[in-house]
Design a protein around this motif. Structure first.
Motif, PDB file in Angstrom:
ATOM      1  N   GLU A  29      14.741  -0.706  17.374  1.00 58.15           N
ATOM      2  CA  GLU A  29      15.590  -1.179  18.476  1.00 58.15           C
ATOM      3  C   GLU A  29      17.044  -1.342  18.039  1.00 58.15           C
ATOM      4  N   GLU A  30      17.259  -1.844  16.832  1.00 60.94           N
ATOM      5  CA  GLU A  30      18.626  -1.984  16.316  1.00 60.94           C
ATOM      6  C   GLU A  30      19.319  -0.623  16.233  1.00 60.94           C
ATOM      7  N   HIS A  31      18.594   0.395  15.794  1.00 57.41           N
ATOM      8  CA  HIS A  31      19.182   1.733  15.696  1.00 57.41           C
ATOM      9  C   HIS A  31      19.418   2.344  17.072  1.00 57.41           C
ATOM     10  N   ILE A  32      18.553   2.056  18.004  1.00 63.35           N
ATOM     11  CA  ILE A  32      18.766   2.523  19.383  1.00 63.35           C
ATOM     12  C   ILE A  32      20.017   1.864  19.953  1.00 63.35           C
ATOM     13  N   ASP A  33      20.144   0.563  19.762  1.00 65.85           N
ATOM     14  CA  ASP A  33      21.328  -0.154  20.258  1.00 65.85           C
ATOM     15  C   ASP A  33      22.616   0.375  19.620  1.00 65.85           C
ATOM     16  N   LYS A  34      22.545   0.687  18.341  1.00 64.56           N
ATOM     17  CA  LYS A  34      23.720   1.153  17.596  1.00 64.56           C
ATOM     18  C   LYS A  34      24.132   2.572  17.984  1.00 64.56           C
ATOM     19  N   ASN A  35      23.148   3.450  18.242  1.00 62.88           N
ATOM     20  CA  ASN A  35      23.432   4.874  18.440  1.00 62.88           C
ATOM     21  C   ASN A  35      23.337   5.360  19.879  1.00 62.88           C
ATOM     22  N   GLU A  38      20.034   9.597  23.844  1.00 58.96           N
ATOM     23  CA  GLU A  38      19.337  10.014  25.063  1.00 58.96           C
ATOM     24  C   GLU A  38      18.002  10.662  24.714  1.00 58.96           C
ATOM     25  N   VAL A  39      17.924  11.228  23.494  1.00 57.73           N
ATOM     26  CA  VAL A  39      16.706  11.881  23.015  1.00 57.73           C
ATOM     27  C   VAL A  39      16.298  11.231  21.697  1.00 57.73           C
ATOM     28  N   VAL A  40      15.009  10.917  21.573  1.00 58.32           N
ATOM     29  CA  VAL A  40      14.469  10.347  20.339  1.00 58.32           C
ATOM     30  C   VAL A  40      13.318  11.244  19.888  1.00 58.32           C
ATOM     31  N   VAL A  41      13.328  11.590  18.607  1.00 58.32           N
ATOM     32  CA  VAL A  41      12.293  12.444  18.014  1.00 58.32           C
ATOM     33  C   VAL A  41      11.544  11.617  16.972  1.00 58.32           C
ATOM     34  N   ALA A  58       5.918   2.233  16.693  1.00 57.14           N
ATOM     35  CA  ALA A  58       7.135   1.422  16.777  1.00 57.14           C
ATOM     36  C   ALA A  58       8.201   2.099  17.624  1.00 57.14           C
ATOM     37  N   VAL A  59       8.365   3.405  17.459  1.00 56.47           N
ATOM     38  CA  VAL A  59       9.379   4.138  18.228  1.00 56.47           C
ATOM     39  C   VAL A  59       9.014   4.157  19.711  1.00 56.47           C
ATOM     40  N   VAL A  60       7.760   4.418  20.028  1.00 55.92           N
ATOM     41  CA  VAL A  60       7.334   4.420  21.432  1.00 55.92           C
ATOM     42  C   VAL A  60       7.538   3.035  22.037  1.00 55.92           C
ATOM     43  N   THR A  61       7.205   1.998  21.309  1.00 58.48           N
ATOM     44  CA  THR A  61       7.386   0.631  21.805  1.00 58.48           C
ATOM     45  C   THR A  61       8.863   0.321  22.015  1.00 58.48           C
ATOM     46  N   ALA A  62       9.688   0.663  21.039  1.00 60.64           N
ATOM     47  CA  ALA A  62      11.128   0.373  21.137  1.00 60.64           C
ATOM     48  C   ALA A  62      11.806   1.200  22.218  1.00 60.64           C
ATOM     49  N   SER A  63      11.206   2.338  22.573  1.00 63.88           N
ATOM     50  CA  SER A  63      11.806   3.244  23.562  1.00 63.88           C
ATOM     51  C   SER A  63      11.276   3.027  24.977  1.00 63.88           C
ATOM     52  N   ARG A  64      10.434   2.034  25.148  1.00 63.53           N
ATOM     53  CA  ARG A  64       9.860   1.794  26.472  1.00 63.53           C
ATOM     54  C   ARG A  64      10.972   1.547  27.486  1.00 63.53           C
ATOM     55  N   PRO A  65      10.739   1.896  28.739  1.00 64.73           N
ATOM     56  CA  PRO A  65      11.785   1.714  29.756  1.00 64.73           C
ATOM     57  C   PRO A  65      12.238   0.256  29.872  1.00 64.73           C
ATOM     58  N   ASP A  68      19.209  -0.575  31.135  1.00 65.39           N
ATOM     59  CA  ASP A  68      20.325   0.020  30.395  1.00 65.39           C
ATOM     60  C   ASP A  68      19.923   0.774  29.131  1.00 65.39           C
ATOM     61  N   LEU A  69      18.650   1.091  28.933  1.00 66.64           N
ATOM     62  CA  LEU A  69      18.253   1.872  27.764  1.00 66.64           C
ATOM     63  C   LEU A  69      18.640   3.329  28.013  1.00 66.64           C
ATOM     64  N   PRO A  70      19.386   3.943  27.080  1.00 69.40           N
ATOM     65  CA  PRO A  70      19.898   5.298  27.306  1.00 69.40           C
ATOM     66  C   PRO A  70      18.866   6.409  27.129  1.00 69.40           C
ATOM     67  N   ILE A  71      17.700   6.103  26.564  1.00 70.70           N
ATOM     68  CA  ILE A  71      16.721   7.140  26.226  1.00 70.70           C
ATOM     69  C   ILE A  71      16.132   7.764  27.485  1.00 70.70           C
ATOM     70  N   LYS A  72      16.241   9.094  27.536  1.00 77.57           N
ATOM     71  CA  LYS A  72      15.686   9.844  28.654  1.00 77.57           C
ATOM     72  C   LYS A  72      14.502  10.704  28.231  1.00 77.57           C
ATOM     73  N   THR A  73      14.428  11.031  26.916  1.00 76.51           N
ATOM     74  CA  THR A  73      13.395  11.940  26.428  1.00 76.51           C
ATOM     75  C   THR A  73      12.872  11.473  25.072  1.00 76.51           C
ATOM     76  N   LEU A  74      11.541  11.455  24.950  1.00 78.20           N
ATOM     77  CA  LEU A  74      10.881  11.221  23.663  1.00 78.20           C
ATOM     78  C   LEU A  74      10.200  12.528  23.265  1.00 78.20           C
ATOM     79  N   LEU A  75      10.446  12.969  22.047  1.00 86.40           N
ATOM     80  CA  LEU A  75       9.812  14.175  21.532  1.00 86.40           C
ATOM     81  C   LEU A  75       9.003  13.809  20.294  1.00 86.40           C
ATOM     82  N   PHE A  76       7.854  14.460  20.140  1.00 83.18           N
ATOM     83  CA  PHE A  76       6.964  14.172  19.026  1.00 83.18           C
ATOM     84  C   PHE A  76       6.725  15.440  18.224  1.00 83.18           C
ATOM     85  N   PHE A  77       6.747  15.311  16.893  1.00 80.22           N
ATOM     86  CA  PHE A  77       6.512  16.473  16.047  1.00 80.22           C
ATOM     87  C   PHE A  77       5.295  16.246  15.161  1.00 80.22           C
TER      88      PHE A  77
END
Length: 90
Positions: A29-35, A38-41, A58-65, A68-77
């Motif tokens: 969450e700190e890194h999401i707030d800092k950066n 729109e896309v998180v991998v 952790a990433v899926v939890t932190a990226s939940r809607p 004001d959260l800017p994330i629009k896309t989650l990608l998994f590899f």
């Protein structure tokens, strides 16, 4: 991908199951707030590596809607030799 830098956090290698998930979520969450991405991998949930599984969660939890959260896309590899060894249904 347009990545300008990489920051490694101080978590134990192959022992992240000894770390509280909430602590990892807060780090993400700190890194999401800092950066403001729109896309998180992140790792695929079926990865056999325990560290990768916990980072995924952790990433899926932190990226939940949220407001004001800017994330629009989650990608998994997938990681070769880690994901294909997971049992079916995971």
């Amino acid at each position: 991908m347009g990545v300008a830098s990489v920051e490694l956090l101080d978590y134990p290698d192959n022992r992240m199951d000894s770390v509280d998930l909430l602590d990892v979520v807060k780090s993400v969450e700190e890194h999401i707030d800092k950066n403001n991405p729109e896309v998180v991998v992140t790792h695929h949930s079926g990865d056999l590596n325990i560290d990768h599984q916990l980072v995924h969660e952790a990433v899926v939890t932190a990226s939940r809607p949220q407001n004001d959260l800017p994330i629009k896309t989650l990608l998994f590899f997938e990681v070769p030799s880690s994901t294909e060894w997971q049992l079916p249904g995971r």
